[in-house]
Design a protein around this motif. Structure first.
Motif, PDB file in Angstrom:
ATOM      1  N   LEU A 134       0.860  -1.187   0.000  1.00  0.00           N
ATOM      2  CA  LEU A 134       0.000   0.000   0.000  1.00  0.00           C
ATOM      3  C   LEU A 134       0.890   1.229   0.000  1.00  0.00           C
ATOM      4  O   LEU A 134       1.837   1.310   0.794  1.00  0.00           O
ATOM      5  N   SER A 135       0.602   2.179  -0.893  1.00  0.00           N
ATOM      6  CA  SER A 135       1.492   3.342  -0.984  1.00  0.00           C
ATOM      7  C   SER A 135       0.704   4.647  -1.075  1.00  0.00           C
ATOM      8  O   SER A 135      -0.439   4.686  -1.540  1.00  0.00           O
ATOM      9  N   LEU A 136       1.352   5.699  -0.612  1.00  0.00           N
ATOM     10  CA  LEU A 136       0.861   7.072  -0.767  1.00  0.00           C
ATOM     11  C   LEU A 136       1.969   7.852  -1.457  1.00  0.00           C
ATOM     12  O   LEU A 136       3.104   7.898  -0.966  1.00  0.00           O
ATOM     13  N   SER A 137       1.645   8.460  -2.597  1.00  0.00           N
ATOM     14  CA  SER A 137       2.658   9.200  -3.345  1.00  0.00           C
ATOM     15  C   SER A 137       2.163  10.597  -3.691  1.00  0.00           C
ATOM     16  O   SER A 137       0.952  10.863  -3.708  1.00  0.00           O
ATOM     17  N   ALA A 138       3.100  11.484  -3.958  1.00  0.00           N
ATOM     18  CA  ALA A 138       2.779  12.857  -4.339  1.00  0.00           C
ATOM     19  C   ALA A 138       3.952  13.437  -5.111  1.00  0.00           C
ATOM     20  O   ALA A 138       5.101  13.009  -4.940  1.00  0.00           O
ATOM     21  N   SER A 139       3.679  14.410  -5.963  1.00  0.00           N
ATOM     22  CA  SER A 139       4.747  15.088  -6.710  1.00  0.00           C
ATOM     23  C   SER A 139       4.270  16.470  -7.121  1.00  0.00           C
ATOM     24  O   SER A 139       3.064  16.751  -7.161  1.00  0.00           O
ATOM     25  N   TYR A 140       5.223  17.315  -7.409  1.00  0.00           N
ATOM     26  CA  TYR A 140       4.905  18.681  -7.844  1.00  0.00           C
ATOM     27  C   TYR A 140       6.018  19.158  -8.765  1.00  0.00           C
ATOM     28  O   TYR A 140       7.197  18.824  -8.566  1.00  0.00           O
ATOM     29  N   THR A 141       5.649  19.905  -9.785  1.00  0.00           N
ATOM     30  CA  THR A 141       6.636  20.429 -10.727  1.00  0.00           C
ATOM     31  C   THR A 141       6.723  21.945 -10.611  1.00  0.00           C
ATOM     32  O   THR A 141       5.726  22.648 -10.847  1.00  0.00           O
ATOM     33  N   ARG A 184      13.087  22.889 -15.084  1.00  0.00           N
ATOM     34  CA  ARG A 184      12.028  22.539 -14.158  1.00  0.00           C
ATOM     35  C   ARG A 184      12.592  21.659 -13.041  1.00  0.00           C
ATOM     36  O   ARG A 184      13.580  20.950 -13.230  1.00  0.00           O
ATOM     37  N   ILE A 185      11.931  21.701 -11.923  1.00  0.00           N
ATOM     38  CA  ILE A 185      12.318  20.874 -10.774  1.00  0.00           C
ATOM     39  C   ILE A 185      11.089  20.091 -10.317  1.00  0.00           C
ATOM     40  O   ILE A 185      10.032  20.680 -10.072  1.00  0.00           O
ATOM     41  N   MET A 186      11.230  18.778 -10.198  1.00  0.00           N
ATOM     42  CA  MET A 186      10.102  17.949  -9.789  1.00  0.00           C
ATOM     43  C   MET A 186      10.491  17.052  -8.617  1.00  0.00           C
ATOM     44  O   MET A 186      11.155  16.036  -8.791  1.00  0.00           O
ATOM     45  N   PRO A 187      10.088  17.408  -7.386  1.00  0.00           N
ATOM     46  CA  PRO A 187      10.269  16.493  -6.258  1.00  0.00           C
ATOM     47  C   PRO A 187       9.154  15.442  -6.254  1.00  0.00           C
ATOM     48  O   PRO A 187       8.021  15.710  -6.685  1.00  0.00           O
ATOM     49  N   HIS A 188       9.482  14.253  -5.784  1.00  0.00           N
ATOM     50  CA  HIS A 188       8.510  13.151  -5.728  1.00  0.00           C
ATOM     51  C   HIS A 188       8.666  12.431  -4.401  1.00  0.00           C
ATOM     52  O   HIS A 188       9.774  12.286  -3.869  1.00  0.00           O
ATOM     53  N   PHE A 189       7.547  11.945  -3.866  1.00  0.00           N
ATOM     54  CA  PHE A 189       7.539  11.278  -2.560  1.00  0.00           C
ATOM     55  C   PHE A 189       6.688  10.016  -2.647  1.00  0.00           C
ATOM     56  O   PHE A 189       5.624  10.013  -3.282  1.00  0.00           O
ATOM     57  N   ASN A 190       7.159   8.933  -2.015  1.00  0.00           N
ATOM     58  CA  ASN A 190       6.372   7.703  -1.945  1.00  0.00           C
ATOM     59  C   ASN A 190       6.597   7.026  -0.599  1.00  0.00           C
ATOM     60  O   ASN A 190       7.738   6.794  -0.182  1.00  0.00           O
ATOM     61  N   LEU A 191       5.501   6.739   0.084  1.00  0.00           N
ATOM     62  CA  LEU A 191       5.532   6.001   1.341  1.00  0.00           C
ATOM     63  C   LEU A 191       4.889   4.648   1.083  1.00  0.00           C
ATOM     64  O   LEU A 191       3.727   4.570   0.675  1.00  0.00           O
ATOM     65  N   GLY A 192       5.643   3.567   1.281  1.00  0.00           N
ATOM     66  CA  GLY A 192       5.136   2.228   0.998  1.00  0.00           C
ATOM     67  C   GLY A 192       5.046   1.372   2.246  1.00  0.00           C
ATOM     68  O   GLY A 192       5.989   1.325   3.053  1.00  0.00           O
ATOM     69  N   TYR A 193       3.904   0.698   2.407  1.00  0.00           N
ATOM     70  CA  TYR A 193       3.674  -0.160   3.583  1.00  0.00           C
ATOM     71  C   TYR A 193       3.443  -1.583   3.108  1.00  0.00           C
ATOM     72  O   TYR A 193       2.613  -1.841   2.229  1.00  0.00           O
ATOM     73  N   ALA A 194       4.193  -2.537   3.671  1.00  0.00           N
ATOM     74  CA  ALA A 194       4.052  -3.943   3.300  1.00  0.00           C
ATOM     75  C   ALA A 194       3.122  -4.640   4.275  1.00  0.00           C
ATOM     76  O   ALA A 194       3.311  -4.554   5.497  1.00  0.00           O
ATOM     77  N   MET A 195       2.136  -5.333   3.744  1.00  0.00           N
ATOM     78  CA  MET A 195       1.239  -6.147   4.556  1.00  0.00           C
ATOM     79  C   MET A 195       1.546  -7.606   4.235  1.00  0.00           C
ATOM     80  O   MET A 195       1.070  -8.139   3.235  1.00  0.00           O
ATOM     81  N   SER A 213      12.683  11.629  -4.231  1.00  0.00           N
ATOM     82  CA  SER A 213      13.583  11.923  -5.347  1.00  0.00           C
ATOM     83  C   SER A 213      13.334  13.343  -5.828  1.00  0.00           C
ATOM     84  O   SER A 213      12.248  13.899  -5.643  1.00  0.00           O
ATOM     85  N   THR A 214      14.327  13.919  -6.450  1.00  0.00           N
ATOM     86  CA  THR A 214      14.205  15.234  -7.065  1.00  0.00           C
ATOM     87  C   THR A 214      14.802  15.159  -8.458  1.00  0.00           C
ATOM     88  O   THR A 214      15.959  14.750  -8.630  1.00  0.00           O
ATOM     89  N   SER A 215      13.997  15.527  -9.447  1.00  0.00           N
ATOM     90  CA  SER A 215      14.450  15.517 -10.847  1.00  0.00           C
ATOM     91  C   SER A 215      14.633  16.949 -11.325  1.00  0.00           C
ATOM     92  O   SER A 215      13.766  17.806 -11.098  1.00  0.00           O
ATOM     93  N   PHE A 216      15.749  17.194 -11.975  1.00  0.00           N
ATOM     94  CA  PHE A 216      16.049  18.510 -12.547  1.00  0.00           C
ATOM     95  C   PHE A 216      15.992  18.380 -14.065  1.00  0.00           C
ATOM     96  O   PHE A 216      16.817  17.681 -14.664  1.00  0.00           O
ATOM     97  N   PHE A 217      15.020  19.049 -14.674  1.00  0.00           N
ATOM     98  CA  PHE A 217      14.804  18.943 -16.114  1.00  0.00           C
ATOM     99  C   PHE A 217      15.462  20.112 -16.838  1.00  0.00           C
ATOM    100  O   PHE A 217      15.347  21.276 -16.423  1.00  0.00           O
ATOM    101  N   PHE A 218      16.103  19.789 -17.930  1.00  0.00           N
ATOM    102  CA  PHE A 218      16.670  20.771 -18.848  1.00  0.00           C
ATOM    103  C   PHE A 218      16.078  20.466 -20.217  1.00  0.00           C
ATOM    104  O   PHE A 218      16.664  19.705 -20.992  1.00  0.00           O
TER     105      PHE A 218
END
Length: 442
Positions: free
Chosen positions: A289-296, A304-315, A332-337
């Motif tokens: 089960l995961s909760l993720s989010a990102s923003y550019t 552009r800069i895009m940080p990303h987040f993911n929290l994963g839970y194992a059952m 993670s953080t992605s730097f776009f050119f």
């Protein structure tokens, strides 16, 4: 009459012209709808290690291959191309992802034994080593004979007539090349119409490796036995058994819910359930089960800069250990050119007891008789690959096993403490990787 006919034609044309003008946009729109193209997204990355959901699919295996300590950062680069194809109405999505390791692809001799009949087979690590240490089950009389004759200057029985130094009883390469991490991912999903409750996606995905993968052994009753492999003649669940039938064949169903609030950061809750039975059915029924989010930032700009987040839970981390907990927190953080990007990623594994098991890292040296080397799942420690093989390690471990004070209880405690002090290391709770890539949409 001629003049009248011409005038009539002009009148007809003048009548039809406004109709053509008015109907032209409608016809044009209909034509565009009919020829609405597929949307194709491509992405190509070179990553420093194949890490996903806290799992290391290449780096940790490379540590075992090279006899190296597990580290937070391992350089095991791979090429990872991917493509997403969307239907014209953006309902159906098909995805392909590949992983192709770029270095250390070939197998190598990882157990560093002097004489062996087959890869992963029993054999001495140094001249003079007693057979009770390297061949306790009397599996290979030829190797024992060779060790005895060479150690004794050519004297002793020879049950293997015709042996010569080039006769095949030398160091062997175990099945451990990084090519065994090569694989292909395929996914199919359906995107429902957006609603006030959010966006919903359902799908199925498959991941298959192209080569034998020793850490993903199939069911025991399908295995081919190898009489020489270390761990005993009936040991078919040995990672060093080149005859073992092994593949990583990973299948999951999934549901994704894109939440109807804070849409600017694209919050998504996902549920994955595994139904494949690779690794002898060990991983069947695992849930993630995961909760993720990102923003550019600067979304329409060249940089552009895009940080990303993911929290994963194992059952249930697997069917045997059946442990629950936070499997990974990946940022993670992605730097776009333009279409190029650089990504920096960090994976935190807070609940190490999910990973502190022989069912993830494997037995020490791939030998089930050494399962007790990782006897605790609470200390966050596993066997260090750099402390298992070779004449130096083997001589130290054999010396520990020969301790005899006359008190069996004290001897057992002392041997265990010394062996664990020498062989165990902390599981890295922080993993890092970097990538360089190019993305393009058609």
């Amino acid at each position: 009459m001629k003049h009248s006919k011409t005038f009539s034609q002009i009148k007809v044309l003048s009548f039809l012209f406004p109709i053509l003008i008015i109907s032209s946009p409608t016809w044009s729109e209909t034509k565009l709808d009919e020829t609405k193209p597929l949307l194709i997204e491509t992405n190509t990355e070179i990553v420093s290690d194949f890490l996903w959901r806290g799992n290391s699919f290449a780096g940790e295996a490379e540590n075992r291959r090279n006899g190296a300590t597990y580290q937070s950062f391992t350089y095991a680069p791979a090429l990872q191309p991917s493509i997403n194809v969307w239907s014209p109405e953006k309902k159906f999505q098909w995805s392909l992802f590949g992983n192709f390791q770029l270095t250390n692809r070939d197998d190598r001799d990882s157990d560093r034994r002097l004489f062996q009949s087959k890869p992963g087979g029993v054999g001495p690590s140094y001249l003079g080593e007693e057979a009770k240490f390297y061949d306790p089950y009397d599996q290979d009389p030829c190797v024992r004979s060779i060790q005895e004759r060479i150690s004794n200057g050519g004297e002793g029985n020879d049950p293997c007539l015709g042996y010569s130094p080039n006769g095949g009883y030398g160091p062997k390469k175990e099945p451990n090349g990084n090519k065994r991490s090569d694989g292909m991912f395929f996914s199919m999903s359906y995107h429902f119409d957006p609603s006030r409750y959010g966006d919903f996606v359902v799908g199925i995905w498959f991941y298959n490796t192209f080569q034998k993968t020793p850490n993903s052994i199939l069911a025991p009753n399908t295995q081919k036995q190898n009489p020489y492999v270390s761990g005993g003649p009936s040991n078919i669940q040995n990672a060093n058994n080149p005859d073992a039938i092994t593949r990583l064949v990973w299948h999951e169903y999934f549901v994704q819910w894109k939440l109807p609030f804070l849409k600017i950061v694209k919050p998504t809750v996902s549920y994955y359930t595994q139904y494949s039975t690779e690794n002898g059915g060990l991983m069947s029924g695992k849930n993630y089960l995961s909760l993720s989010a990102s923003y550019t930032f600067r979304e329409e700009e060249f940089f552009r800069i895009m940080p990303h987040f993911n929290l994963g839970y194992a059952m249930s981390n697997n069917a045997v250990d059946n442990r629950n907990g936070i499997q990974d927190i990946t940022t993670s953080t992605s730097f776009f050119f333009g279409d190029f990007f650089i990504k920096l990623a960090h994976i935190f594994r807070p609940d190490l007891y999910l990973w502190d098991t022989n069912n993830y890292y494997g037995y020490a040296g791939g030998d089930p008789n050494k399962a007790h080397w990782n006897r605790s799942s609470e200390d966050g420690k596993v066997t260090n690959p750099s402390r298992i093989y070779g004449a130096d390690n083997t001589s130290i471990l054999n010396s520990i096993e020969q301790i005899n004070t006359g008190n069996s209880l004290l001897d057992a405690y002392t041997k265990t403490w010394l062996r664990e002090s020498y062989t165990l290391q902390k599981i890295p709770s922080h993993l890092f990787y970097v990538s360089l890539g190019y993305s393009k949409t058609f």
